[in-house]
Motif scaffolding. Sequence first.
Motif, PDB file in Angstrom:
ATOM      1  N   THR A  89       5.811 -12.512   0.312  1.00  0.00           N
ATOM      2  CA  THR A  89       6.887 -12.669   1.296  1.00  0.00           C
ATOM      3  C   THR A  89       7.925 -11.558   1.205  1.00  0.00           C
ATOM      4  O   THR A  89       8.644 -11.306   2.162  1.00  0.00           O
ATOM      5  N   SER A  90       8.016 -10.877   0.063  1.00  0.00           N
ATOM      6  CA  SER A  90       8.960  -9.759  -0.058  1.00  0.00           C
ATOM      7  C   SER A  90       8.188  -8.447  -0.003  1.00  0.00           C
ATOM      8  O   SER A  90       7.021  -8.378  -0.420  1.00  0.00           O
ATOM      9  N   PRO A  91       8.810  -7.381   0.519  1.00  0.00           N
ATOM     10  CA  PRO A  91       8.111  -6.102   0.670  1.00  0.00           C
ATOM     11  C   PRO A  91       7.530  -5.607  -0.650  1.00  0.00           C
ATOM     12  O   PRO A  91       8.198  -5.633  -1.691  1.00  0.00           O
ATOM     13  N   GLY A  92       6.262  -5.181  -0.591  1.00  0.00           N
ATOM     14  CA  GLY A  92       5.606  -4.608  -1.767  1.00  0.00           C
ATOM     15  C   GLY A  92       5.060  -5.619  -2.746  1.00  0.00           C
ATOM     16  O   GLY A  92       4.478  -5.233  -3.772  1.00  0.00           O
ATOM     17  N   SER A  93       5.233  -6.902  -2.466  1.00  0.00           N
ATOM     18  CA  SER A  93       4.773  -7.912  -3.417  1.00  0.00           C
ATOM     19  C   SER A  93       3.398  -8.440  -3.025  1.00  0.00           C
ATOM     20  O   SER A  93       2.942  -8.284  -1.895  1.00  0.00           O
ATOM     21  N   VAL A  94       2.749  -9.071  -3.978  1.00  0.00           N
ATOM     22  CA  VAL A  94       1.453  -9.710  -3.767  1.00  0.00           C
ATOM     23  C   VAL A  94       1.658 -11.218  -3.778  1.00  0.00           C
ATOM     24  O   VAL A  94       2.355 -11.754  -4.644  1.00  0.00           O
ATOM     25  N   LEU A 121     -14.460  -1.172  -1.712  1.00  0.00           N
ATOM     26  CA  LEU A 121     -13.274  -1.576  -0.966  1.00  0.00           C
ATOM     27  C   LEU A 121     -13.735  -2.290   0.303  1.00  0.00           C
ATOM     28  O   LEU A 121     -14.196  -1.657   1.254  1.00  0.00           O
ATOM     29  N   TRP A 122     -13.608  -3.632   0.329  1.00  0.00           N
ATOM     30  CA  TRP A 122     -14.120  -4.428   1.449  1.00  0.00           C
ATOM     31  C   TRP A 122     -13.083  -4.608   2.559  1.00  0.00           C
ATOM     32  O   TRP A 122     -13.383  -4.458   3.732  1.00  0.00           O
ATOM     33  N   LEU A 123     -11.833  -4.920   2.193  1.00  0.00           N
ATOM     34  CA  LEU A 123     -10.736  -5.028   3.156  1.00  0.00           C
ATOM     35  C   LEU A 123      -9.606  -4.129   2.691  1.00  0.00           C
ATOM     36  O   LEU A 123      -9.360  -3.993   1.487  1.00  0.00           O
ATOM     37  N   SER A 124      -8.907  -3.543   3.642  1.00  0.00           N
ATOM     38  CA  SER A 124      -7.786  -2.688   3.277  1.00  0.00           C
ATOM     39  C   SER A 124      -6.755  -2.722   4.385  1.00  0.00           C
ATOM     40  O   SER A 124      -7.017  -2.266   5.500  1.00  0.00           O
ATOM     41  N   GLY A 125      -5.585  -3.269   4.082  1.00  0.00           N
ATOM     42  CA  GLY A 125      -4.543  -3.345   5.080  1.00  0.00           C
ATOM     43  C   GLY A 125      -3.263  -3.904   4.511  1.00  0.00           C
ATOM     44  O   GLY A 125      -3.189  -4.290   3.332  1.00  0.00           O
ATOM     45  N   PRO A 126      -2.218  -3.980   5.324  1.00  0.00           N
ATOM     46  CA  PRO A 126      -0.913  -4.444   4.853  1.00  0.00           C
ATOM     47  C   PRO A 126      -0.840  -5.950   4.654  1.00  0.00           C
ATOM     48  O   PRO A 126       0.077  -6.434   3.991  1.00  0.00           O
ATOM     49  N   LEU A 127      -1.791  -6.702   5.244  1.00  0.00           N
ATOM     50  CA  LEU A 127      -1.789  -8.158   5.053  1.00  0.00           C
ATOM     51  C   LEU A 127      -2.746  -8.591   3.959  1.00  0.00           C
ATOM     52  O   LEU A 127      -2.500  -9.591   3.276  1.00  0.00           O
ATOM     53  N   ALA A 128      -3.845  -7.879   3.788  1.00  0.00           N
ATOM     54  CA  ALA A 128      -4.838  -8.246   2.774  1.00  0.00           C
ATOM     55  C   ALA A 128      -5.661  -7.031   2.402  1.00  0.00           C
ATOM     56  O   ALA A 128      -6.053  -6.237   3.255  1.00  0.00           O
TER      57      ALA A 128
END
Length: 939
Positions: free
Chosen positions: A197-202, A158-165
Amino acid sequence: MALLIGAPSLYAATVVTNNVVSQASQAQNNVPVTFGQVFKAGDVPAGTTLTASINGQPVTLQVDSKATNPDGSLRHAVLTAIVPSLQGSASQALTLASTASPARQSASIALSQLLATNYDAQVALTVNGQPYTASARKLLQTAASANACASWNTQCNLWLSGPLASEWVVNGLVTAADGTPNPNLRIYFSVRAYAGTSPGSVGDVRTDIIVENTSAFAPQAQPQYTATLTSGSASYTSPALTQYAYTRWHKQLWWNNVQPQVYLQQDTQYIQASKAVSRYMPLTPDESFLAGLRQSCAPLDNCDQTKTMANTGAQASIGPLPRWTSVYIVHPDVRAYNWMLANTDALGAYSIHYRDQTTGLPVSIQKHPYVTVADWSWANQASAEKSTKGAAYKADLLQNCFNNAVISSCLAGSYGTGNPNVWDDAHQPAAAYVPYMVTGDYYYMSELAFGASHNELWSNETYRGFSQGLIDGPHGQVRGKAWVLREMADAAWLLPDSHPLQREFTTNVENSLADWNTKYTGNPNANPLGVMTGGTVYSMNGGHSNGMAPWQHNFLTWSVGHAAELGFTGAPEFRNWLAKFEIGLMTDWQHNNGGYCWLDASAYNIQVKDSSGNWLPSYTAAYAATYPTLKALTCNSPAMVAALGSLTGRTLQSNEMTGYPAENTGFPANFQIGVATAADSELPDAHAAWTLFDSRSVKPSGAGSYNNFPNFAVIPRFATSASADTPPAPNPTPPTFTPPTPPAQPTTPPPSTTPSGLVQTLTASEKVIVVGDTFTVAGALNYPDGTTKPVSAYRMYGYNTGIVSSANSYSTTFVAHAVGTTTISNDNGGVTGHLTITVVAAASLPAVPPSLIGQTITISKQVIHVGDTFTVTGLLNYSDGSTKPVSGYRLYGFDSKVVSTPTSYTTTFVARAAGTTIINNDNAGRTGHTSVTVLPAGV
């Protein structure tokens, strides 16, 4: 868990402002930007957080902390922001600030969210007729089922972990349709998913696909294949590749070709101020130079890296930072940035990537203390012993290559890989240090770790103290010690705190510094000159191994100073011990009658031992031994400058240092990084040494300026910066003592003898030399017993501006460009030889030989397809209709799609991609050109 920071606090303190630069002509919305950011110690203290704003408006920032300082302040982080809107070709200021406001925690993008889409990235290739594939989606699904994703997990890192990426790194061997794996090719998928752009989406998904042949202790192989990479509608097909052992390459694909067109332009002045890199002169590269920089590098191509790094002479890769990186640091144009990354990618073509498949990490010498490349022959013999030692060597023994249809240079008794791209410890570039620093990419982080690991495992296991990682003993050349220390210190300082090898690298750097301090700094019997014991590699003035190379010492002084700025224990003390050398060479003349004159501080070599092998007691004594005819003359006086000019064979200016002072890779340029480091030591005369150096009258300028080649354009932290091309300072004040009356200046070159009777003679290949002729000059040492031996021509020179030279090992080729008389000299071998050359006009000869009127280039094939091999030959055309073949050594195709392998009269090219390129040959005074069109396969 990454931190998610919202609106900046009213009390936030600005740290640095970068720029978000659109690379598209049209507007973009919700643009993801991820980059690495280094920080000055204390700028983001422990307990504070970062905020971000774009053009003054707050934006959400994700902070993945990677490295911290001993005081707990943030050293390096990977930052992610989503730019709400970005107009075409626009630039927006992205300001980072620290605040005491608590960070807001938000849920990270989960792997299950990515797998809920139809995302995939795949690799397909065929080896020996057998198709193999690998799928990112399958590997991610397997990892998710095992709940395996965690930092440094060998299955899913796990290299990056957050709500943006969030970013996951999974790996596996390529497999055939029946599930049979190919044991040599392992694929790493570094999959970065951004929030939608929508909550919970990739939203956007970037996959860095890494193809490795790196298993350290497995049998070597050289698979040949063409790879096709895909991610949705995005695809890439490689050229035909031969992947030698311990190499890797990578390619980034954005799922369905949805890629943000953006460049994060960092404030590289802030990077310099952080002390992560040295401070550089303010320079601006030429626009024409920037426009011509390569922007990418084909897989397993050495690109602008030196193919055989041990080649003598200046190289673009040599210096504190290589040329492509130093250009970026002084001028972070996107073209310089891409050039830097392209040539960092090129390092994947060298056999320096040894992965321990048990741990999934680069090889650790703490786990494998007996592993070695340099001492492999001994280790191989020891491994056959039926003993505890034999078993230890056998467990850590690398497997040698063997001859097959791909390679034929393997020898049973010595280690090799057959790779034509050859690494060298004393000429290696700073690898992925700055690329990882500014991108935050997993690939460049792992490349940085591979480089440090290789420097450790390559060395003689006994000399390095097995697991101690000592640098001094295994690396004989002083410059080798310098660059190995830099690579180890860079990795130890910048790798994540949690990286499993970071503590090992740090410990081994500090072990090496402690070793040096024991031998030198704390040793009352160490030599008084600040010179490395093993650095006396030149035999001068009739002595044996009594001379050293100041320029190599300058490299080491800089490297230890760099380690000191990074905060390594023991580095300031050793730097100060070394720095007295640069300071002494610059200022000794100000304190002592006949003291070392600063004009010769940049000499190629200096005598530092007497005829009995004892160290000379002072810089004054070293000057007298090296320049006996100058010691009685006032430093920088007209008489001294004239006498020095006679020694070097050219007319010098007052304040002019020796050793190609107008060149950006000359010996004064090499000296600059050492004296700049010494100047920041705060030792006595340290600032005076720099001020005097900066007053020199001849600096890199014109075509040789630092603007496009800033490798050595380092300045002290305290200094007021100035352009390399500014007028020099006034002539320095001579010492206060009254010197003896100088002897009459010679009107002819000094005699080529020493007290021992050793004489050097120079011989030209032609008796009569006409304007336009090419001729060679070779040097020979003549001993009193009548024996002779050739002498290196590396320091052979003719200073008449009408004659230009190009040296190889034992001779120098000159081109006679103008009528006149000049003296050619060679100051290698412990004695200087001279030869007077007279160039005459063609009209003064009784007969006019046929003149060279041009060069034609012929190609072995009329129709060329991708994958074809073809040869190119140059032919010189003369005025009487005669022709003769010309060397293909300088035959090249500048298009990066074509790679050449020269022989004596032809060059073999491999057509790697469709397109048209120009092939040139600039040998023999005439350049030939031809256009080659490569068609797609099957057309």
